[in-house]
Design a protein around this motif. Structure first.
Motif, PDB file in Angstrom:
ATOM      1  N   ALA A 127       4.453 104.642 -25.231  1.00 17.30           N
ATOM      2  CA  ALA A 127       4.623 103.272 -25.661  1.00 17.30           C
ATOM      3  C   ALA A 127       5.782 103.443 -26.792  1.00 17.30           C
ATOM      4  O   ALA A 127       5.568 103.694 -27.808  1.00 17.30           O
ATOM      5  CB  ALA A 127       3.518 102.587 -26.046  1.00 17.30           C
ATOM      6  N   PRO A 128       7.075 102.851 -26.572  1.00 18.06           N
ATOM      7  CA  PRO A 128       8.196 103.012 -27.594  1.00 18.06           C
ATOM      8  C   PRO A 128       7.761 102.172 -28.674  1.00 18.06           C
ATOM      9  O   PRO A 128       7.674 100.913 -28.660  1.00 18.06           O
ATOM     10  CB  PRO A 128       9.457 102.577 -26.617  1.00 18.06           C
ATOM     11  N   ILE A 158       3.234  98.705 -34.378  1.00 18.76           N
ATOM     12  CA  ILE A 158       2.280  98.893 -33.195  1.00 18.76           C
ATOM     13  C   ILE A 158       2.643  98.615 -32.139  1.00 18.76           C
ATOM     14  O   ILE A 158       3.406  97.392 -31.870  1.00 18.76           O
ATOM     15  CB  ILE A 158       0.906  98.119 -33.706  1.00 18.76           C
ATOM     16  N   GLY A 159       2.589  99.191 -30.916  1.00 18.93           N
ATOM     17  CA  GLY A 159       3.273  98.937 -29.736  1.00 18.93           C
ATOM     18  C   GLY A 159       2.389  99.210 -28.424  1.00 18.93           C
ATOM     19  O   GLY A 159       1.287  99.838 -28.632  1.00 18.93           O
ATOM     20  N   GLY A 160       2.622  98.636 -27.324  1.00 15.10           N
ATOM     21  CA  GLY A 160       1.941  98.681 -26.274  1.00 15.10           C
ATOM     22  C   GLY A 160       2.713  98.810 -25.225  1.00 15.10           C
ATOM     23  O   GLY A 160       3.835  98.157 -24.958  1.00 15.10           O
ATOM     24  N   SER A 161       2.428  99.212 -24.000  1.00 15.08           N
ATOM     25  CA  SER A 161       3.452  99.691 -22.627  1.00 15.08           C
ATOM     26  C   SER A 161       2.307  99.474 -21.382  1.00 15.08           C
ATOM     27  O   SER A 161       1.531  99.971 -21.388  1.00 15.08           O
ATOM     28  CB  SER A 161       4.139 101.052 -22.699  1.00 15.08           C
ATOM     29  N   TYR A 162       3.095  98.796 -20.573  1.00 11.55           N
ATOM     30  CA  TYR A 162       2.347  98.525 -19.203  1.00 11.55           C
ATOM     31  C   TYR A 162       3.370  98.845 -18.194  1.00 11.55           C
ATOM     32  O   TYR A 162       4.306  98.305 -17.995  1.00 11.55           O
ATOM     33  CB  TYR A 162       1.510  97.390 -19.103  1.00 11.55           C
ATOM     34  N   ARG A 163       2.914  99.711 -17.447  1.00 11.72           N
ATOM     35  CA  ARG A 163       3.830 100.156 -16.080  1.00 11.72           C
ATOM     36  C   ARG A 163       3.358  99.306 -15.026  1.00 11.72           C
ATOM     37  O   ARG A 163       2.344  99.413 -14.295  1.00 11.72           O
ATOM     38  CB  ARG A 163       3.701 101.522 -15.664  1.00 11.72           C
ATOM     39  N   PHE A 164       4.096  98.311 -14.461  1.00 10.50           N
ATOM     40  CA  PHE A 164       3.931  97.530 -13.378  1.00 10.50           C
ATOM     41  C   PHE A 164       3.941  98.435 -11.989  1.00 10.50           C
ATOM     42  O   PHE A 164       3.291  98.458 -11.099  1.00 10.50           O
ATOM     43  CB  PHE A 164       4.842  96.220 -13.123  1.00 10.50           C
TER      44      PHE A 164
END
Length: 426
Positions: A114-115, A389-395
């Motif tokens: 997550a960038p 603080i970061g989060g990533s979600y790949r559709f």
């Protein structure tokens, strides 16, 4: 005829030999019968195995294990295609058995996390184009107290107390275009649009009023366009770091701070309503800049450590002047904004094949602004620290949503920033 007669005579002469030949024939017939039974049992086992494989394939589809294997790149065979019959086809488990347990091919690209920072760790594949629209919301507030006068005894001031509260809201929408030149090199162009709003709450000086006054400035328009070239220096791997070097050039296409009109230089004595603030907020820095940096990633299952170091140099401007309300153009001469050294560290954790989270810290050191080769009296070195603080979600394989929250640690850092990115691979 003669041979048959000889054999008949020999058999008649030796009955024991004939009995042995008949016994051997009976044993051969028994072995043939047993082999036929075993072949029938083997055919039955093949049919049962095919039925079990079909049931197993149905169960995998029900729980989604095939999708999970494809995402992880394990190379698991397609059981559904091998359940068509007892024969060993190229897609059957029997034919694919040599690939079971085989080590997957090593990927030379760094792992995705997550960038948190502006510099991505994973470069664009060659020949691919990534369009990344983004939106950033930032808010900062600060209090400033200026004492103008002299003290008779400690804690007693004769003179003026100038108190200001400054609240700034900045919204930046941008589009970044990244294109993979080679498997280790990419080029990025970023075009921002800035909308900033500043409220300054203060009291008029030299008037003896106790009433606060609100002074509002706002500006929106094209920001400073940037171009960045990145190159992956090594192959890296498990328990081996990846290094990505990059170079960024920034223009000054945004509205120049020296182009806007200032409401007098300072709290003007002749103009009691003077604020010393620009009547319209700039959208750019006003300086050409060059920035070089190094990004590193270190995979250590189940986390990935990463960091970044960069140095930004602002080029000096000559013949600078600004417009002052009621006084016309004021010549400033040569002006150079302070350089910036930036260091950041973080770690990322993959929750599953689609979601990941990251946490990090970024600290920047800003130098003093200079005029005519000398530091301005009112400028000082500034340290900016932010907890990220970061989060990533790949559709899917082409779209990923990244959200980052930044919290200011030092007083000069914006109180909070929220950044949303949606890179799309074309």
């Amino acid at each position: 005829m003669w041979i048959g007669t000889c054999l008949a005579q020999e058999t008649a002469v030796d009955p024991a030999l004939r009995e042995r030949i008949e016994a051997q024939g009976r044993r051969i017939d028994a072995m043939r019968s047993r082999m036929a039974e075993q072949l029938a049992e083997l055919d039955q086992m093949k049919r049962e195995l095919a039925a079990q494989e079909m049931q197993y394939a149905d169960l995998r589809r029900a729980v989604g294990l095939d999708v999970l294997n494809d995402a992880r790149g394990t190379g698991a065979p397609d059981v559904a295609s091998s359940a068509q019959g007892p024969q060993a086809s190229p897609s059957s488990p029997v034919a694919a058995a040599p690939s079971v347990g085989r080590r997957p091919a090593q990927d030379e690209r760094p792992p995705e996390v997550a960038p948190l920072f502006d510099q991505p760790g994973v470069l664009t594949p060659p020949g691919k184009l990534i369009v990344e629209p983004s939106y950033q919301y930032g808010y900062s507030s600060s209090d400033r107290v200026a004492l103008v006068g002299y003290t008779v005894i400690p804690a007693i001031l004769i003179g003026l107390v100038d108190v200001r509260q400054v609240k700034t809201t900045t919204q930046t929408g941008a589009v970044a275009l990244r294109y993979g030149l080679t498997r280790r090199m990419e080029l990025e162009v970023r075009i921002p649009y800035v909308d900033t709003h500043t409220d300054t709450i203060s009291r008029e000086i030299f008037t003896g009023t106790a009433q606060d006054r609100l002074f509002t400035t706002r500006g929106k328009g094209l920001g400073d366009i940037e171009a960045t070239l990145r190159y992956q220096l090594n192959e890296g791997g498990a328990d081996s770091p990846y290094y990505v070097g990059w170079f960024r050039a920034k223009s000054r296409t945004g509205r120049d701070p020296f182009e806007v009109t200032s409401d007098c230089v300072t709290r003007c004595v002749a103009n009691y309503t003077g604020t010393g603030l620009p009547l319209r907020s700039p959208t750019g820095s006003g300086f050409y800049s060059a920035q070089a940096g190094l990004t590193w990633l270190y995979p250590s299952d189940p986390v990935v450590f990463f960091g970044n170091f960069s140095y930004l140099h602002n080029f000096e401007r000559h013949g600078v002047s600004r417009n002052v309300l009621g006084a016309g153009r004021e010549f400033l001469g040569s002006v150079k904004a302070g350089d910036i050294a930036d260091v950041s560290l973080g770690m990322g954790l993959s929750l599953n094949e689609k979601a990941s989270i990251s946490i990090g810290y970024d600290q920047a050191f800003v130098g003093r602004t200079q005029q005519a080769g000398r530091a301005l009296p009112g400028s000082a070195r500034v340290t900016l620290g932010s907890l990220l603080i970061g989060g990533s979600y790949r559709f899917n394989e082409k779209e990923t949503l990244n959200v980052t929250l930044g919290v200011g640690i030092t007083r000069d850092t914006p109180d909070s920033t929220v950044t949303v990115r949606l890179p799309v691979t074309l």
